[in-house]
Design a protein around this motif. Structure first.
Motif, PDB file in Angstrom:
ATOM      1  N   SER A 100      18.359  59.572  23.456  1.00  0.00           N
ATOM      2  CA  SER A 100      18.592  59.411  24.890  1.00  0.00           C
ATOM      3  C   SER A 100      17.391  58.744  25.542  1.00  0.00           C
ATOM      4  O   SER A 100      16.312  58.635  24.964  1.00  0.00           O
ATOM      5  CB  SER A 100      18.885  60.757  25.543  1.00  0.00           C
ATOM      6  OG  SER A 100      17.788  61.647  25.368  1.00  0.00           O
ATOM      7  N   TYR A 101      17.563  58.329  26.774  1.00  0.00           N
ATOM      8  CA  TYR A 101      16.500  57.624  27.497  1.00  0.00           C
ATOM      9  C   TYR A 101      16.752  57.722  28.994  1.00  0.00           C
ATOM     10  O   TYR A 101      17.867  58.065  29.436  1.00  0.00           O
ATOM     11  CB  TYR A 101      16.441  56.149  27.071  1.00  0.00           C
ATOM     12  CG  TYR A 101      17.796  55.468  27.032  1.00  0.00           C
ATOM     13  CD1 TYR A 101      18.335  54.860  28.164  1.00  0.00           C
ATOM     14  CD2 TYR A 101      18.548  55.465  25.852  1.00  0.00           C
ATOM     15  CE1 TYR A 101      19.590  54.258  28.127  1.00  0.00           C
ATOM     16  CE2 TYR A 101      19.789  54.869  25.806  1.00  0.00           C
ATOM     17  CZ  TYR A 101      20.306  54.262  26.947  1.00  0.00           C
ATOM     18  OH  TYR A 101      21.539  53.685  26.904  1.00  0.00           O
ATOM     19  N   GLN A 126      13.931  62.955  24.656  1.00  0.00           N
ATOM     20  CA  GLN A 126      14.452  62.925  23.294  1.00  0.00           C
ATOM     21  C   GLN A 126      14.180  64.212  22.527  1.00  0.00           C
ATOM     22  O   GLN A 126      14.796  64.445  21.480  1.00  0.00           O
ATOM     23  CB  GLN A 126      13.880  61.707  22.558  1.00  0.00           C
ATOM     24  CG  GLN A 126      14.495  60.406  23.049  1.00  0.00           C
ATOM     25  CD  GLN A 126      13.707  59.169  22.668  1.00  0.00           C
ATOM     26  OE1 GLN A 126      12.815  59.232  21.817  1.00  0.00           O
ATOM     27  NE2 GLN A 126      14.011  58.053  23.301  1.00  0.00           N
ATOM     28  N   HIS A 157       7.672  55.454  31.951  1.00  0.00           N
ATOM     29  CA  HIS A 157       9.023  55.329  31.414  1.00  0.00           C
ATOM     30  C   HIS A 157       9.043  55.788  29.956  1.00  0.00           C
ATOM     31  O   HIS A 157       9.914  56.567  29.537  1.00  0.00           O
ATOM     32  CB  HIS A 157       9.452  53.867  31.553  1.00  0.00           C
ATOM     33  CG  HIS A 157      10.812  53.553  31.013  1.00  0.00           C
ATOM     34  ND1 HIS A 157      11.090  53.513  29.666  1.00  0.00           N
ATOM     35  CD2 HIS A 157      11.966  53.250  31.646  1.00  0.00           C
ATOM     36  CE1 HIS A 157      12.366  53.205  29.487  1.00  0.00           C
ATOM     37  NE2 HIS A 157      12.918  53.028  30.675  1.00  0.00           N
ATOM     38  N   SER A 158       8.093  55.336  29.160  1.00  0.00           N
ATOM     39  CA  SER A 158       8.030  55.689  27.745  1.00  0.00           C
ATOM     40  C   SER A 158       7.781  57.180  27.555  1.00  0.00           C
ATOM     41  O   SER A 158       8.386  57.820  26.686  1.00  0.00           O
ATOM     42  CB  SER A 158       6.923  54.876  27.064  1.00  0.00           C
ATOM     43  OG  SER A 158       6.767  55.253  25.712  1.00  0.00           O
ATOM     44  N   ASP A 171      10.940  59.113  28.278  1.00  0.00           N
ATOM     45  CA  ASP A 171      11.875  58.940  27.156  1.00  0.00           C
ATOM     46  C   ASP A 171      11.524  59.899  26.026  1.00  0.00           C
ATOM     47  O   ASP A 171      12.405  60.563  25.455  1.00  0.00           O
ATOM     48  CB  ASP A 171      11.832  57.507  26.637  1.00  0.00           C
ATOM     49  CG  ASP A 171      12.647  56.535  27.478  1.00  0.00           C
ATOM     50  OD1 ASP A 171      13.416  57.000  28.344  1.00  0.00           O
ATOM     51  OD2 ASP A 171      12.511  55.325  27.272  1.00  0.00           O
ATOM     52  N   GLN A 172      10.255  59.984  25.692  1.00  0.00           N
ATOM     53  CA  GLN A 172       9.825  60.863  24.607  1.00  0.00           C
ATOM     54  C   GLN A 172      10.154  62.315  24.919  1.00  0.00           C
ATOM     55  O   GLN A 172      10.621  63.065  24.048  1.00  0.00           O
ATOM     56  CB  GLN A 172       8.320  60.702  24.374  1.00  0.00           C
ATOM     57  CG  GLN A 172       7.909  59.355  23.815  1.00  0.00           C
ATOM     58  CD  GLN A 172       6.405  59.211  23.717  1.00  0.00           C
ATOM     59  OE1 GLN A 172       5.681  60.190  23.584  1.00  0.00           O
ATOM     60  NE2 GLN A 172       5.921  57.978  23.805  1.00  0.00           N
ATOM     61  N   CYS A 227      24.195  58.296  28.273  1.00  0.00           N
ATOM     62  CA  CYS A 227      23.657  59.260  27.307  1.00  0.00           C
ATOM     63  C   CYS A 227      24.334  60.623  27.410  1.00  0.00           C
ATOM     64  O   CYS A 227      24.291  61.406  26.460  1.00  0.00           O
ATOM     65  CB  CYS A 227      22.150  59.417  27.494  1.00  0.00           C
ATOM     66  SG  CYS A 227      21.188  57.936  27.132  1.00  0.00           S
ATOM     67  N   VAL A 239      18.124  60.706  33.333  1.00  0.00           N
ATOM     68  CA  VAL A 239      18.799  60.372  32.089  1.00  0.00           C
ATOM     69  C   VAL A 239      19.869  59.322  32.375  1.00  0.00           C
ATOM     70  O   VAL A 239      20.592  59.396  33.370  1.00  0.00           O
ATOM     71  CB  VAL A 239      19.414  61.630  31.449  1.00  0.00           C
ATOM     72  CG1 VAL A 239      20.442  62.307  32.355  1.00  0.00           C
ATOM     73  CG2 VAL A 239      20.036  61.290  30.101  1.00  0.00           C
ATOM     74  N   ARG A 258      16.612  56.082  32.976  1.00  0.00           N
ATOM     75  CA  ARG A 258      16.840  54.825  33.672  1.00  0.00           C
ATOM     76  C   ARG A 258      16.520  55.039  35.150  1.00  0.00           C
ATOM     77  O   ARG A 258      16.800  56.114  35.702  1.00  0.00           O
ATOM     78  CB  ARG A 258      18.286  54.366  33.501  1.00  0.00           C
ATOM     79  CG  ARG A 258      18.616  53.077  34.254  1.00  0.00           C
ATOM     80  CD  ARG A 258      20.044  52.660  34.014  1.00  0.00           C
ATOM     81  NE  ARG A 258      20.266  52.328  32.603  1.00  0.00           N
ATOM     82  CZ  ARG A 258      21.464  52.273  32.034  1.00  0.00           C
ATOM     83  NH1 ARG A 258      22.541  52.551  32.743  1.00  0.00           N
ATOM     84  NH2 ARG A 258      21.576  51.948  30.762  1.00  0.00           N
ATOM     85  N   TRP A 302      13.629  58.360  38.051  1.00  0.00           N
ATOM     86  CA  TRP A 302      13.854  58.222  36.613  1.00  0.00           C
ATOM     87  C   TRP A 302      14.703  59.405  36.173  1.00  0.00           C
ATOM     88  O   TRP A 302      14.257  60.553  36.183  1.00  0.00           O
ATOM     89  CB  TRP A 302      12.534  58.236  35.858  1.00  0.00           C
ATOM     90  CG  TRP A 302      11.652  57.048  36.082  1.00  0.00           C
ATOM     91  CD1 TRP A 302      10.478  57.016  36.773  1.00  0.00           C
ATOM     92  CD2 TRP A 302      11.855  55.715  35.591  1.00  0.00           C
ATOM     93  NE1 TRP A 302       9.934  55.748  36.758  1.00  0.00           N
ATOM     94  CE2 TRP A 302      10.764  54.932  36.037  1.00  0.00           C
ATOM     95  CE3 TRP A 302      12.857  55.114  34.831  1.00  0.00           C
ATOM     96  CZ2 TRP A 302      10.646  53.578  35.742  1.00  0.00           C
ATOM     97  CZ3 TRP A 302      12.730  53.765  34.529  1.00  0.00           C
ATOM     98  CH2 TRP A 302      11.646  53.017  34.974  1.00  0.00           C
TER      99      TRP A 302
END
Length: 227
Positions: free
Chosen positions: A19-20, A13, A5-6, A9-10, A41, A37, A22, A35
């Motif tokens: 943004s992230y 972005q 997940h992290s 996200d990176q 966002c 956006v 979900r 997973w």
């Protein structure tokens, strides 16, 4: 999964700061989740600077295009298309089509994309959908020319650039069974392919704006067709 997940996200972005992703179930394929956006966002106007970053660092894997949704839905509804076959998903993006093939009982699934970030998303999404439960853990590659033993090639929304149409002959050298799903190519004129259906699925997640590409055309290679 928190690490995946992290990481996503990176990556996202880079395209759109702040943004992230979900975890989201798909309207077109509710038996699968990805997973993607987060809708909030993208459900807003973008500044000129944001538009430039989106163009410079497009995260194609962060949304599901209509062609991929149509292809995945077709596979889930017609599992005999891929069951017990070696499948190559070209331009896999989020991995939706590859995951659908695994869920439908393919004996081997290779997800191929030039974008390493897309492959990272595909890995995370494969884990999310527990493709290992079918004893067919996804494989990943960046060069489809190095694959062999493929029974069926799947390609969704790869022909948005007319110059990419030359890839069709290359696909036919991998397998004589090739399936295409296109939302951005209005009509594919190729002697080895037949149009077999039309499907309507809007891009997911919903951006809050009308989707001019929500209709996808499905094609398959003709039996015995030569490249």
């Amino acid at each position: 999964m928190n690490h995946a997940h992290s990481l996503l996200d990176q990556q996202l972005q880079q395209m759109l700061p702040g943004s992230y992703v979900r975890r989201q179930h798909l309207a077109a394929c509710p038996e699968l989740q990805l997973w993607l956006v987060a809708p909030e966002c993208i459900n807003r106007p973008f500044s000129a600077e944001e538009q430039q970053r989106i163009a410079a660092y497009p995260a194609y894997w962060a949304v599901c295009w209509p062609g991929g949704l149509a292809m995945a839905r077709y596979i889930l509804d017609h599992p005999q298309l891929v069951r017990n076959k070696a499948v190559l998903d070209l331009g896999c993006g989020s991995g939706l089509v590859a995951i659908a093939a695994a869920r439908a009982g393919a004996k081997r699934v290779i997800a191929c994309d030039l974008d390493q970030q897309a492959l990272a998303a595909c890995r995370a999404n494969a884990e999310l959908n527990q493709t290992r439960q079918n004893n067919n853990e996804l494989e990943f590659c960046t060069n489809f020319h190095r694959t062999d033993g493929i029974d069926i090639v799947l390609a969704a929304d790869l022909l948005y650039d007319h110059h990419n149409h030359t890839l069709l002959d290359e696909f036919m050298t991998i397998s004589q069974q090739v399936w295409l799903s296109e939302s951005r190519a209005a009509d594919i004129q190729h002697p080895a392919f037949d149009h077999i259906g039309q499907h309507h699925y809007a891009t997911e997640p919903d951006s809050g704006h009308p989707d001019p590409y929500a209709t996808s055309l499905l094609y398959c290679s003709r039996p015995g067709a030569k490249q």
